[in-house]
Design an enzyme around this catalytic site. Structure first.
Site, short mmCIF file in Angstrom:
data_model
loop_
_atom_site.label_atom_id
_atom_site.label_comp_id
_atom_site.label_asym_id
_atom_site.label_seq_id
_atom_site.Cartn_x
_atom_site.Cartn_y
_atom_site.Cartn_z
CD GLU A 87 -2.71 1.14 2.58
OE1 GLU A 87 -3.57 1.94 2.78
OE2 GLU A 87 -2.42 0.14 3.36
CE LYS A 132 -7.44 1.33 3.28
NZ LYS A 132 -5.91 1.66 4.02
CB CYS A 180 -4.50 -2.26 3.87
SG CYS A 180 -3.94 -2.73 5.46
#
Length: 576
Positions: free
Chosen positions: A43, A111, A147
């Site tokens: 990430e 994200k 994540c």
């Protein structure tokens, strides 16, 4: 049928775009030479993680896009599909994955689940994405996410799976605390089993201020087995073939996914990619390794990595440690030698009129065992000079903690003087038990640029030190350091437990009060003495002002002081 994927479990340096790009290019070359179909980075690898308020600087964001373009250009003629973490700028800033191949940006993923707990503040910096992304690779559906997305029960992976994803690629920067590695492996195993979908989880490695990323990337099969695990606390690039047909086979034998009736209300962006190279190579033979570490070794390696990266990434070369002959400074010195080498560690012994002969000898023996440079500066004359300067204003008063703290502050001043003169960084040696209860002196033993063991309770300090001697196969930390009662040696015959409860009791109370947020009454109900619990809680609450001024150190627990635990200094709420 399988998908060949290269996992770049690498150490990114925040803001070092040039250095990070070199690592990215090297990994692309490795993946290309291995005929990989996918290459995944952690990430926000391009920028480093977490960028914090650098994200508020448009110059930083533009530099990130500038280097993304350089990497896209470098990918010309490369067949591998690159998944690279960067900050996208559209109407806002997004924590993103770029999908790159052959000189083209094929697409982006933003994200969706932004963590805002523990050390995370992503809602402060990023806008949440709202679009599921699936790469259609030769009609094989591959979901990509970042994540926290994979930790949510109804996150992107769920929607990717019910829309036929046969593989999930997750780019992560998951901070370490003790127990996190097993928790992560168990969770990913269950997640892949529940969704009948293999997962490639690429985790960052390295230290960034107080946070350590432990690597340990994980690859699971569709039936929930861990088929490969990356090295903990080390950089590693590995290539693995992930079987895809097993996904269908698992669904046929265990058809639970057929019965999911949730309507997909999320927009899906399909990125279509064709390749001529699919499955034309002999499968890679690999053997999974199980990296089982004891608690002591795991924490020691985390702190060593955190210290090494903090020192090197900030441009320091040597560290300076006040050696008292006690356990805390002994363990810090050992960690520093492991992280930086004995030539880069300097010890200063500063005995006073209250220092025992065995403490001086223990400190000297430790320095000799570690083969580090050390110097002795006696502080008695300085102390009496200070007392003489203060005698008029202190007239009519009796000696108390003021004179004790004066000794600690003299030592702090001497350490900082040597630091200033030679450019060494001072390592503070306080442990979590002391920092929690305020058993430390502001501008004295709390001085320093980094505090390696600030998140380790005293009882664990002893256990880790014992493990270290066993690990080295000889006595590095002298045995007398283990058996003598802990003491600050600021007055005659002083012992820590003149002021504090026994550490075995204190640490258990602190864990419940700080990490579990149990009330005083709840702790008492677990069988602890009422007066002791109230006294400990009072010490913790009253010393928040000290902790707020304290130096940062490596986070190894679920709830460390600093970003994890943010208590107001001025407040009237009391349980004691």
């Amino acid at each position: 049928m399988y998908i060949r994927t290269t996992v770049a479990q690498l150490n990114s340096t925040l803001g070092d775009f040039e250095g990070n790009m070199k690592k990215i290019i090297s990994a692309i070359e490795i993946a290309e030479n291995n005929n990989s179909e996918f290459l995944i980075f952690p990430e926000l690898f391009l920028t480093g993680y977490p960028p914090e308020d650098l994200i508020l600087r448009t110059s930083f964001l533009k530099k990130n896009i500038e280097y993304l373009e350089k990497i896209i250009n470098f990918s010309r003629g490369k067949n591998v599909i690159i998944l690279l973490g960067f900050i996208d700028i559209e109407d806002d800033a997004y924590n993103s994955l770029a999908v790159i191949r052959d000189g083209k940006l094929l697409g982006k993923y933003h994200k969706m689940h932004l963590p805002n707990y523990s050390v995370f503040d992503e809602n402060r910096y990023f806008k949440s994405g709202n679009e599921i992304v699936i790469i259609n690779y030769n009609n094989i559906k591959i979901g990509i996410n970042i994540c926290e997305d994979i930790w949510s029960p109804l996150g992107p992976m769920f929607y990717q799976a019910i829309n036929g994803a046969q593989l999930i690629l997750n780019a992560s920067a998951s901070p370490y605390f003790h127990g996190k590695r097993e928790l992560r492996k168990n969770y990913l195993s269950k997640k892949s089993y529940d969704h009948h979908c293999p997962i490639v989880y690429c985790n960052m490695v390295g230290g960034q201020d107080e946070v350590v990323f432990d690597g340990g990337s994980v690859v699971t099969s569709s039936d929930g087995k861990i088929i490969f695990e990356g090295k903990p606390f080390e950089e590693e690039i590995f290539t693995i073939d992930i079987p895809i047909e097993d996904n269908l086979r698992t669904n046929l034998h265990d058809p639970r996914r057929r019965y999911i009736n949730i309507v997909n209300d999320k927009p899906i962006n399909y990125i279509f990619v064709k390749s001529e190279n699919i499955n034309k190579l002999k499968p890679i033979n690999y053997k999974n390794k199980n990296y089982t570490l004891t608690k002591e070794e795991e924490i020691f390696r985390a702190i060593t990595l955190g210290l090494k990266d903090y020192i090197q990434k900030n441009g320091f070369k040597k560290v300076l440690i006040g050696l008292s002959g006690g356990m805390d400074s002994s363990l810090v010195a050992a960690i520093a030698v492991e992280a930086l080498g004995n030539k880069n560690v300097v010890g200063i012994l500063m005995p006073s009129m209250y220092s025992s002969s065995h403490s001086i000898e223990d400190a000297k023996k430790l320095a000799e065992n570690l083969e580090i440079e050390y110097h002795i500066i006696k502080i008695s004359d300085i102390y009496y000079s200070f007392k003489n300067s203060l005698k008029d204003i202190f007239k009519g008063t009796s000696e108390d903690i003021t004179e004790e703290n004066l000794q600690a502050r003299i030592r702090g001043t001497l350490l900082m003087a040597v630091s200033n003169k030679f450019g060494y960084i001072v390592l503070a040696t306080g442990n979590k038990s002391e920092i929690a209860t305020g058993y430390s002196t502001l501008y004295g033993d709390m001085v320093g640029g980094f505090s390696p063991i600030k998140d380790i309770y005293k009882t664990d300090v002893y256990k880790i030190a014992r493990w270290y001697n066993k690990f080295k196969g000889k006595e590095i930390i002298p045995e007398n350091v283990f058996i003598k009662p802990p003491s600050a040696e600021l007055r005659p015959d002083q012992k820590d437990q003149d002021t504090l409860p026994p550490y075995e009791i204190l640490d258990e109370i602190l864990k419940m009060y700080i990490e579990k947020e149990l009330s005083v009454d709840e702790i008492i109900n677990k069988g602890f003495d009422k007066d002791t619990v109230k006294y400990v809680a009072k010490l913790v609450d009253r010393n928040e002002y000290k902790r707020r001024q304290g130096v940062i150190g490596v986070k190894v627990s679920e709830r460390s002081f600093g970003k994890d635990r943010r208590m107001p200094i001025t407040n009237k709420y009391r349980e004691w």
